[in-house]
Design an enzyme around this catalytic site. Structure first.
Site, short mmCIF file in Angstrom:
data_model
loop_
_atom_site.label_atom_id
_atom_site.label_comp_id
_atom_site.label_asym_id
_atom_site.label_seq_id
_atom_site.Cartn_x
_atom_site.Cartn_y
_atom_site.Cartn_z
N ARG A 153 0.85 -1.20 0.00
CA ARG A 153 0.00 0.00 0.00
C ARG A 153 0.88 1.24 0.00
NH1 ARG A 153 -3.28 0.92 4.65
NH2 ARG A 153 -4.69 2.20 3.45
N LYS A 218 3.74 -7.07 11.91
CA LYS A 218 2.97 -7.41 10.70
C LYS A 218 3.31 -8.82 10.21
CE LYS A 218 1.93 -5.24 6.29
NZ LYS A 218 1.72 -3.93 5.70
N ARG A 357 -0.95 5.35 13.06
CA ARG A 357 0.15 4.95 13.95
C ARG A 357 -0.38 4.86 15.37
NH1 ARG A 357 2.11 4.65 9.77
NH2 ARG A 357 3.88 5.67 8.80
C1 BTN Z 1 0.75 -3.83 2.33
O1 BTN Z 1 0.66 -4.23 3.47
O2 BTN Z 1 1.31 -2.77 2.06
C2 BTN Z 1 0.12 -4.63 1.22
C3 BTN Z 1 1.01 -5.73 0.78
C4 BTN Z 1 0.40 -6.61 -0.30
C5 BTN Z 1 1.38 -7.59 -0.87
C6 BTN Z 1 0.74 -8.55 -1.81
S1 BTN Z 1 1.84 -9.86 -2.26
C7 BTN Z 1 0.71 -10.39 -3.48
C8 BTN Z 1 0.17 -9.15 -4.13
N1 BTN Z 1 1.03 -8.71 -5.20
C9 BTN Z 1 1.59 -7.54 -4.92
O3 BTN Z 1 2.39 -6.95 -5.67
N2 BTN Z 1 1.18 -7.09 -3.75
C10 BTN Z 1 0.24 -7.99 -3.13
#
Ligand code: BTN
Length: 359
Positions: A153, A218, A357
């Site tokens: 994100r 996380k 946060r």
């Molecule tokens: C986050 O927490 O910022 C979101 C992370 C999401 C990661 C997943 S891995 C599978 C899919 N492909 C990506 O490029 N991103 C999501």
């Protein structure tokens, strides 16, 4: 020892059962480097294999094996080389297997998933599904052993390593328009926790809107990307990244507190099969999405209350208009976060707008 799908279910039985399941399709691409994949397959179960055996099994010369072993190490695999004895993975790796995931999905009660694609390497499973999206992609799940440009994100990079992460995305078509998708990321977080619980992993919670955490660290991230019409047909690509056994080099690049299943379960106990986890997550997600489409967000509010990592925590909300402070007090019927400010008033915060946060 990690749980390996192959230990539970031999190849011959799998082939027979899959031929009896005509409605689900599996595709797998050829590997970026087929020799390297062959080598990893020969080592995957964690047994020591001599250089000569590896050369015979894979058809690779011993010098070429050494080169590829180095490459696998760089990709995050903990490979032990014992001079004169051979090579061994410190932890077995349950390589992704589209047929295994398909079979497990087919045995789960309701699944709106009709295709499972397993790729050796993609830039990003989300990008793969989003690019040139067509409605017939709905119900397609895509998994990659390696993501070269995993996305998180807010423009972040999502870090993962071969054999030690689960990176998957699911495409889903909705008929009621993008405006009806508020709360979707929370629904996905709940579905992931339900799947983890089914696999014997307890103690995870949702940090609104969509991180899956354990004790403030996380464990999994969720990236929901949407396209289509505000009031008509639209689609979501739901990406999930789950940390299973992060290697130290990958972990050192993560700029927030993290954990993985190996840490949670203790190194001697190992981690659940990645194929079983993938199937459990996809099945749980598909059930949740069907329910969300039918009944909206309201039925998920109680689940969220059980999994709410922020409840009662003091927050700093970082928005485009500046920072504000308050205490998290649950969510509303659309999935917006309720924050109680110092003057006792509740403010509703929509996902996507802000970064949260705990203070
Ligand atoms: C986050 O927490 O910022 C979101 C992370 C999401 C990661 C997943 S891995 C599978 C899919 N492909 C990506 O490029 N991103 C999501």
């Amino acid at each position: 020892m990690s749980q390996l799908w192959e230990d539970w279910f031999p190849h011959s039985a799998k082939t027979l059962l899959l031929s009896a399941l005509p409605n689900l399709h599996t595709t797998a691409d050829s590997a970026a480097d087929p020799l390297q994949t062959r080598l990893l397959r020969a080592l995957a179960n964690g047994q020591r294999v001599s250089g000569a055996e590896l050369a015979a099994q894979t058809g690779i010369s011993r010098a070429a094996i050494w080169k590829r072993i180095e490459r696998l190490r760089q990709q995050g695999l903990d490979l032990i080389a014992q001079p004169g004895k051979g090579y061994q993975l410190r932890h077995p790796v349950d390589l992704l297997d589209g047929d295994a995931i398909t079979f497990l999905l087919a045995t789960s009660p309701t699944s709106g998933i009709d295709k499972v694609e397993v790729h050796w390497q993609l830039d990003s499973t989300n990008s793969w599904l989003m690019h040139g999206y067509q409605a017939d992609r709905s119900g397609t799940a895509v998994l990659a052993e390696i993501q070269t440009a995993g996305r998180g994100r807010r423009g972040r990079i999502w870090r993962s390593n071969i054999g030690g992460s689960l990176t998957l995305s699911l495409a889903w078509q909705f008929e009621r328009g993008m405006s009806a998708l508020a709360g979707l990321s929370v629904v996905v977080g709940i579905a992931v926790i339900d799947a983890l619980t089914e696999c014997g992993i307890n103690g995870a919670s949702v940090k609104w809107p969509n991180d899956v955490q354990v004790d403030g660290r996380k464990l999994a991230g969720i990236l929901v990307e949407v396209g289509g019409e505000a009031q008509g047909p639209c689609h979501a690509v739901i990406g999930i990244g789950l940390n299973i056994r992060l290697d130290p080099a990958t972990a050192s690049e993560i700029d927030q507190d993290w954990t993985d299943l190996a840490t949670m379960t203790g190194s001697s106990l190992g981690t659940p099969s990645r194929n079983a986890l993938a199937a459990a997550i996809l099945a749980s997600l598909s059930r949740a999405l069907q329910r969300f489409e039918r009944d909206g967000f309201a039925p998920f509010a109680d689940d969220f209350a059980r999994y709410d990592a922020l409840l009662g925590r003091e927050l700093r909300i970082i928005g485009s208009g500046g920072d504000s402070f308050g205490v998290a007090s649950g969510i509303d019927a659309r999935g917006a976060l309720r924050v109680r400010s110092d003057d006792g008033k509740d403010v509703l915060v929509d996902s996507g707008e802000v970064s949260i946060r705990t203070t």
